[in-house]
Design an enzyme around this catalytic site. Structure first.
Site, short mmCIF file in Angstrom:
data_model
loop_
_atom_site.label_atom_id
_atom_site.label_comp_id
_atom_site.label_asym_id
_atom_site.label_seq_id
_atom_site.Cartn_x
_atom_site.Cartn_y
_atom_site.Cartn_z
N ARG A 148 -5.75 -26.09 -3.57
CA ARG A 148 -5.90 -24.41 -3.92
C ARG A 148 -7.61 -23.76 -3.18
O ARG A 148 -8.00 -23.50 -4.22
CB ARG A 148 -4.75 -24.16 -4.64
CG ARG A 148 -4.78 -22.04 -4.41
CD ARG A 148 -4.47 -21.19 -3.90
NE ARG A 148 -3.82 -20.16 -4.02
CZ ARG A 148 -4.76 -18.88 -3.59
NH1 ARG A 148 -5.85 -19.33 -3.30
NH2 ARG A 148 -4.63 -17.97 -3.83
N GLU A 156 -0.23 -13.51 3.72
CA GLU A 156 0.80 -14.78 3.37
C GLU A 156 1.25 -15.11 5.40
O GLU A 156 1.80 -13.64 5.64
CB GLU A 156 2.19 -14.13 2.14
CG GLU A 156 1.37 -14.81 0.64
CD GLU A 156 1.53 -15.56 0.07
OE1 GLU A 156 1.93 -16.54 0.47
OE2 GLU A 156 0.08 -15.51 -0.08
N ARG A 196 -0.76 -27.80 -7.94
CA ARG A 196 -1.87 -27.73 -6.55
C ARG A 196 -3.55 -28.36 -7.20
O ARG A 196 -2.90 -28.00 -8.28
CB ARG A 196 -1.84 -26.92 -5.79
CG ARG A 196 -0.96 -26.92 -5.35
CD ARG A 196 -0.71 -25.05 -3.62
NE ARG A 196 -0.83 -23.91 -5.49
CZ ARG A 196 -0.94 -22.74 -4.53
NH1 ARG A 196 -0.56 -22.75 -3.35
NH2 ARG A 196 -1.20 -21.72 -5.28
#
Length: 296
Positions: A148, A156, A196
């Site tokens: 990330r 998004e 992540r």
């Protein structure tokens, strides 16, 4: 010896017994000598010469072999150990060390996956037969680190039933063309709740000017108006206050020029929505649905 015919049987028997006794004594003495020699030989074979362990010819090779083994183990653990996923990364890497790997997929405008290649080409990755980087999804399954990007929030894409945000596809396409198949270095800050690794990522590209200059991926996206500075009050990672100021300055400059997602910002401020505001709104709309997790 044969006795004369005139000798008595008693004398012959006595002499025979005496001779037999002498033979028995000689055999016993010989047997005792043999047994003693055997014991001495066995003792010499099984005895440990402790003095030999303190000699230089023994100590020096032992120290060299032991040091070599421990050194190889240390180098492997510190520099050549491969992490198959973000969960496997040890805390000693957080805010201290980096991962070198090849980007195998880009899932969104601010996250992607890398195949960790510790040591890079010097360690044989990409050219040794047993260190080839997998290419198929089946081979890559459970073998990549989910990254990330630190400090930014990209629009998004449509997923989990949510609609796509403006400029989400452009951000995803740009990040894919910029990173896919390339080697990147990710400086790990911490893991997040989605398994992540939040990281500051750098890449070198031939086509950039000047060529092969190290580029901060988060900064490049902010400069092009493909992302905003991460706005969440909790969990924000920038890699230091200096980087946070740098990112905010890049965002301000992109907003001033009206590039990327800032294109209609001035004309339509009331309806313009940042990625953070979008996720907050989606979370409120889904609040009535139990079990739905808001993506950060």
């Amino acid at each position: 010896m044969r006795w004369p015919p005139w000798a008595s049987d008693t004398q012959a028997q006595q002499q025979s017994r005496k001779s037999s006794s002498e033979d028995d004594e000689r055999q016993a003495a010989a047997s005792s000598t043999t047994t003693s020699k055997k014991k001495d030989w066995e003792s010499s074979v099984t005895a440990i010469d402790w003095a030999a362990f303190t000699e230089a010819r023994t100590i020096i090779p032992t120290l060299i072999l032991t040091s070599g083994f421990l050194g190889a183990f240390y180098i492997h653990r510190r520099y050549l150990r491969r992490f198959p996923d973000a969960v496997s990364i040890t805390p000693s890497y957080f805010r201290r060390r980096s991962l070198l790997g090849q980007v195998t997929s880009v899932g969104d405008g601010d996250n992607f996956r890398i195949y960790h290649t510790p040591g890079g080409r010097l360690a044989g990755w990409g050219w040794l037969p047993w260190k080839k980087i997998p290419t198929s999804k089946k081979e890559l399954r459970d073998k990549t680190v989910h990254i990330r990007l630190a400090g930014i929030d990209a629009p998004e894409l449509a997923h989990f039933g949510r609609p796509e945000q403006p400029f989400a596809r452009e951000a995803h396409q740009w990040l894919t063309s910029y990173l896919f198949g390339r080697r990147v270095r990710a400086y790990i800050h911490r893991p997040d709740q989605y398994q992540r690794a939040v990281a500051s990522v750098y890449v070198r590209r031939l086509l950039d000017f000047p060529p092969f200059r190290r580029r901060d991926v988060s900064y490049e996206m902010l400069k092009r108006g493909l992302a905003t500075v991460y706005e969440a009050k909790i969990g924000a990672e920038f890699g230091g206050e200096a980087m946070e100021r740098k990112y905010k300055k890049a965002e301000w400059w992109a907003k001033l020029r009206g590039v990327g997602l800032w294109k209609d910002y001035r004309r339509n401020k009331t309806k313009w929505e940042s990625p953070r505001e979008y996720k907050t709104r989606m979370g409120l709309e889904e609040a009535a649905q139990p079990g739905v997790e808001i993506k950060k």
